[in-house]
Design a protein around this motif. Structure first.
Motif, short mmCIF file in Angstrom:
data_model
loop_
_atom_site.label_atom_id
_atom_site.label_comp_id
_atom_site.label_asym_id
_atom_site.label_seq_id
_atom_site.Cartn_x
_atom_site.Cartn_y
_atom_site.Cartn_z
N LEU A 57 103.56 180.33 91.05
CA LEU A 57 104.12 179.97 89.98
C LEU A 57 102.95 178.79 89.44
O LEU A 57 103.76 178.08 88.45
N LEU A 58 101.82 178.34 90.17
CA LEU A 58 101.85 176.62 89.92
C LEU A 58 100.14 177.55 89.01
O LEU A 58 99.69 176.86 88.18
N GLY A 59 99.86 179.15 88.98
CA GLY A 59 98.79 179.44 88.53
C GLY A 59 97.46 179.14 89.02
O GLY A 59 96.41 178.46 88.42
N VAL A 60 97.23 178.38 90.04
CA VAL A 60 96.10 178.49 91.63
C VAL A 60 95.78 178.95 92.11
O VAL A 60 96.41 179.76 93.13
N ASP A 61 94.13 178.93 91.70
CA ASP A 61 93.02 179.74 92.72
C ASP A 61 92.56 179.42 94.04
O ASP A 61 92.04 178.74 93.40
N PRO A 62 93.19 179.53 94.83
CA PRO A 62 92.55 178.39 96.15
C PRO A 62 91.12 178.77 96.63
O PRO A 62 90.80 178.04 97.02
N THR A 63 90.88 179.77 96.07
CA THR A 63 88.88 179.94 96.36
C THR A 63 88.49 179.48 95.71
O THR A 63 87.20 178.45 96.22
N ASN A 64 88.86 178.64 94.67
CA ASN A 64 88.49 177.18 94.40
C ASN A 64 88.50 176.10 94.82
O ASN A 64 87.32 174.74 94.69
N GLY A 65 89.09 175.86 96.04
CA GLY A 65 88.87 174.82 96.53
C GLY A 65 90.43 174.33 96.49
O GLY A 65 90.77 173.95 96.50
N LEU A 66 91.05 174.85 97.95
CA LEU A 66 92.25 173.73 97.82
C LEU A 66 92.42 174.50 99.44
O LEU A 66 92.67 174.72 100.25
N GLN A 67 93.36 172.68 100.41
CA GLN A 67 93.80 172.80 100.68
C GLN A 67 95.14 172.75 101.83
O GLN A 67 95.64 172.73 101.14
N LEU A 68 95.44 173.90 103.20
CA LEU A 68 96.48 174.30 103.06
C LEU A 68 96.92 172.98 104.10
O LEU A 68 96.15 173.08 105.78
N LEU A 69 98.14 172.37 104.18
CA LEU A 69 98.18 171.25 105.34
C LEU A 69 99.79 171.66 105.63
O LEU A 69 100.45 172.05 104.73
N GLU A 86 99.80 156.83 92.87
CA GLU A 86 100.16 157.22 91.57
C GLU A 86 99.07 158.17 91.15
O GLU A 86 99.78 158.94 90.40
N HIS A 87 99.01 159.32 92.18
CA HIS A 87 98.12 160.17 91.73
C HIS A 87 99.25 161.35 91.10
O HIS A 87 100.42 161.04 92.38
N PRO A 88 98.99 162.16 90.20
CA PRO A 88 100.36 163.60 89.82
C PRO A 88 100.60 164.44 90.69
O PRO A 88 99.43 165.07 91.28
N VAL A 89 101.48 165.08 91.76
CA VAL A 89 101.36 165.72 92.22
C VAL A 89 103.21 166.25 91.77
O VAL A 89 103.77 166.17 91.45
N LYS A 90 102.98 167.82 92.70
CA LYS A 90 103.99 168.51 92.01
C LYS A 90 104.89 169.21 93.00
O LYS A 90 104.31 169.54 94.44
N LEU A 91 106.29 168.75 93.29
CA LEU A 91 106.85 169.16 94.02
C LEU A 91 107.49 170.48 93.53
O LEU A 91 108.03 170.73 92.53
N ILE A 103 109.98 173.08 89.91
CA ILE A 103 108.64 172.23 89.69
C ILE A 103 108.99 171.06 89.30
O ILE A 103 109.67 170.81 88.15
N LEU A 104 108.84 169.72 90.01
CA LEU A 104 108.50 168.70 88.77
C LEU A 104 107.43 167.91 89.62
O LEU A 104 107.49 167.14 90.26
N GLU A 105 106.83 167.08 88.62
CA GLU A 105 105.78 165.95 88.71
C GLU A 105 105.93 164.64 88.84
O GLU A 105 107.14 164.24 87.93
N VAL A 106 105.88 164.24 89.37
CA VAL A 106 105.99 163.19 89.79
C VAL A 106 104.55 162.02 90.48
O VAL A 106 103.54 163.08 91.07
N PRO A 107 104.46 160.57 90.65
CA PRO A 107 103.85 160.06 91.24
C PRO A 107 103.77 160.19 92.97
O PRO A 107 104.95 160.30 93.42
N LEU A 108 102.43 160.19 93.88
CA LEU A 108 103.00 160.90 94.52
C LEU A 108 103.88 159.77 95.47
O LEU A 108 104.66 160.11 96.44
N SER A 120 107.52 172.49 98.82
CA SER A 120 106.80 172.58 99.14
C SER A 120 105.55 171.19 98.15
O SER A 120 106.43 171.48 97.02
N LEU A 121 104.40 171.21 98.90
CA LEU A 121 103.87 170.08 97.53
C LEU A 121 102.60 170.05 97.43
O LEU A 121 101.41 170.70 98.21
#
Length: 483
Positions: free
Chosen positions: A126-138, A179-184, A196-201, A216-217
Motif C-alpha cells: 500500500l505504501l510502496g515501501v521496500d523493507p530491504t532498504n532498511g525498516l524496523q518492524l515494531l 513534528e515528524h510526518p507519519v502515516k496512519l 491512509i492519513l499523514e499526520v505529525p507524530l 498500523s503506523l
C-alpha cells in the motif's frame, strides 16, 4: 498425551488472500478457536457455516495483556489434552502474535504453524515501501525499552486503540521528532476499507476514526538523535570540509579539555544542579566522541567498541547481577570487584611489578590517597593515627626550615611532603582529601563573594580596605554563608 495445536494465519484482511494451506486447515474437523472474530477474513468462515469459538470475551474481561494472553494459551493447551485444536490468528502467526510465541514456549504444547500473508506485506504494498532498504518492524504493545534507530524508519503494528496509540506516541517521540510526518494506515488490503492519513507524530492519537484492530503506523526515516546524532556531527567536524580547529585536534591536545569538563561536571554535582549536570555531561560526552572519532580515523577503535568494552567489563564484574553469585552487602561487592579486576589483569598478562600495582594519575590529592591506600593494603602504613599526625608535624618543621634557608627547591619538595602526610591523615580518618579541599575552596569562594556583597552594600571601596577590615568582613561572611 497431548494433541497438536495447528496455528493458522488468516492473512491481512482480504478473504481472497487466505492461502490454500490455511483454507485446508480451517476446513478440518478439529475444534476451531479464533484469537478474535473481529477480522474481515472471518466473514468467509461465517459464509461457509464453519463453527468456531473466539476469545473476544477475554479481551472484554481483561485489561492486562499478559493475563489475557496467558488465559488464551492455557485454554488452548488444556483443550489439546483431549483433541487436536486449530487456532486462527490475524495475519501471519509469527508476526506480532504473542499468544503464538507463548504456545511455542509452552512445554505441554505441540504446535504446527500454517503461515499466512501478514498485514506487514499488505502495508508495504500500500505504501510502496521496500523493507530491504532498511525498516524496523515494531509491535505497539511491546515498545517499552526498545532502542529504535530513526535513520531506518519503522512500521508499528497492532495500534489497537487510542490508548495504545497514545502510549506508543510517547515512546516513539524519544527517537523521532515530535513534528515528524507519519502515516496512519487502516485496513491494508481490505477492499473499500483502506485508508491512509499523514499526520505529525504527536497527533496520531487524535484520530480515533482511523484507529482500530487493523491499524498500523509508518514512520519514514528521520535524522539521527541522541548519541548517533552526536557521532554524525563529530564526524562532520573532523571531515576535510569540517572545522579547522576540530580537524587538527589529537588525543594529546584534547587532554586538558577532558579534565576541565570532568571537573565542571563534578561542580554541577556539588551544586546539586541537575540542569547544569545534564549540560556538563554533554561536554564530557563530546570529549569521548572526539577521542573515539580520532581513533576510528586511525582504525584503532570506534565509539561502539568503547561502549561494548565497558558493557563486557560491567557484566563480568557484576556476577551477582548477571550471574548466579550471591553477595550479602556492599563490602562483599567491592571485594569481588577487586578479585575480578585482578583476574582480568592476569588474563591480559598485566602482572604488577609492585604491590602498589598500576595507579592512574588522578588529580594530585586523589592520586596520593590511592597510592597510600595501596601501600596500606601492603601493610606499609603507620599503626596509629597519632604516628601519622607526628609525621605531619615533622614535615611542617622541615618546610619551615626550607623557608628559613630561602631555598625554593627545598620548599617545593618539603611542601609536597607536608601535603602528602596530610593526605595520609585524611585517609586514616576516612576523609576524601580531594573532596575536602574542593569543598574548602567552594566555601572560600562563597565567603569571598559574601564579603564583596557586604562591601558593595556599605559603599566601601574594595581597594582601600585594610587587613583588619577584611578579617572582620570575613567573620561576618562566615555567619552569612553558614558554611
Amino acid at each position: 498425551m497431548s494433541y497438536p495445536i495447528t496455528v493458522v494465519g488468516l492473512g491481512p484482511g482480504d478473504p481472497s488472500l487466505l492461502t490454500l494451506a490455511a483454507e485446508a486447515a480451517l476446513e478440518s474437523d478439529a475444534p476451531l478457536f479464533l484469537r478474535t472474530a473481529r477480522h474481515p477474513t472471518v466473514s468467509k468462515l461465517d459464509e461457509s457455516g464453519r463453527a468456531y469459538d473466539s476469545f473476544d470475551a477475554f479481551y472484554d474481561e481483561e485489561s492486562n495483556f499478559d493475563i489475557l494472553y496467558a488465559r488464551i494459551v492455557e485454554t488452548l493447551v488444556s483443550r489439546s489434552q483431549t483433541t487436536a485444536v486449530t487456532y486462527a490468528v490475524p495475519g501471519h502467526p509469527l508476526v506480532a502474535e504473542s499468544t503464538v510465541t507463548r504456545l511455542l514456549q509452552h512445554p505441554a504444547a505441540h504446535v504446527k504453524i500454517v503461515p499466512g500473508l501478514s498485514g506487514v506485506e499488505a502495508t508495504y504494498a500500500l505504501l510502496g515501501v521496500d523493507p530491504t532498504n532498511g525498516l524496523q518492524l515494531l509491535d505497539a504493545l511491546a515498545l517499552e525499552g526498545v532502542r529504535i534507530n530513526p535513520a531506518l524508519g519503522a512500521l508499528v503494528v497492532q495500534v489497537y486503540n487510542k490508548r495504545v496509540a497514545g502510549a506508543a506516541k510517547l515512546l516513539l517521540m524519544k527517537f523521532f521528532p515530535d513534528e515528524h510526518p507519519v502515516k496512519l494506515i487502516q485496513a491494508a488490503s481490505v477492499p473499500g476499507a483502506e485508508k491512509i492519513l499523514e499526520v505529525p507524530l504527536y497527533a496520531i492519537d487524535r484520530h480515533p476514526e482511523l484507529i482500530d484492530h487493523l491499524t498500523s503506523l509508518y514512520l519514514p526515516p528521520a535524522p539521527a538523535m541522541g548519541v548517533d546524532r552526536l557521532r554524525d556531527i563529530v564526524a562532520r567536524l573532523r571531515a576535510p570540509n569540517g572545522c579547522p580547529w576540530d580537524r587538527e585536534q589529537t588525543h594529546a591536545s584534547l587532554r586538558k579539555f577532558m579534565l576541565e569538563e570532568a571537573y565542571e561536571a563534578v561542580e554541577a554535582i556539588d551544586d546539586e544542579d541537575e540542569h547544569g549536570l545534564c549540560e556538563e555531561l554533554g561536554d564530557v560526552l563530546l570529549q569521548i566522541a572526539l577521542h573515539a572519532r580520532i581513533a576510528e580515523e586511525r582504525e584503532a577503535f570506534d565509539l561502539d567498541e568503547v561502549a561494548e568494552g565497558i558493557c563486557d567489563k560491567l557484566i563480568y564484574r557484576h556476577p551477582h547481577v548477571f550471574g548466579d553469585v550471591q553477595v550479602s552487602d556492599v563490602d562483599e561487592v567491592l571485594s569481588h570487584w577487586e578479585v575480578l579486576k585482578q583476574r582480568e589483569k592476569e588474563a591480559a598478562g598485566e602482572l604488577p611489578s609492585s604491590r602498589l600495582g598500576k595507579i592512574s594519575p588522578n588529580a594530585a590529592l586523589a592520586y596520593a590517597d590511592k597510592v597510600l591506600g595501596r601501600a596500606a593494603k601492603a601493610r606499609f602504613e603507620w599503626p596509629h593515627l597519632n604516628d601519622a599526625l607526628a609525621k605531619v608535624n615533622e614535615e611542617w618543621l622541615e618546610l619551615q626550615s626550607a623557608i628559613r634557608a630561602d631555598s625554593a627547591s627545598e620548599a617545593f619538595t618539603e611542601f609536597g611532603d607536608h601535603l602528602y602526610a596530610l593526605v595520609n591523615v585524611a585517609r586514616m580518618l576516612g576523609v576524601d582529601a580531594e573532596d575536602a579541599l574542593r569543598q574548602a575552596t567552594r566555601r572560600f569562594i562563597s565567603r569571598f563573594e559574601a564579603m564583596e556583597e557586604l562591601a558593595a552594600t556599605r559603599n566601601l571601596a574594595w581597594d582601600s580596605l585594610d587587613i583588619a577590615t577584611f578579617k572582620a568582613m570575613w567573620n561576618e561572611a562566615k555567619q552569612v554563608t553558614r558554611c
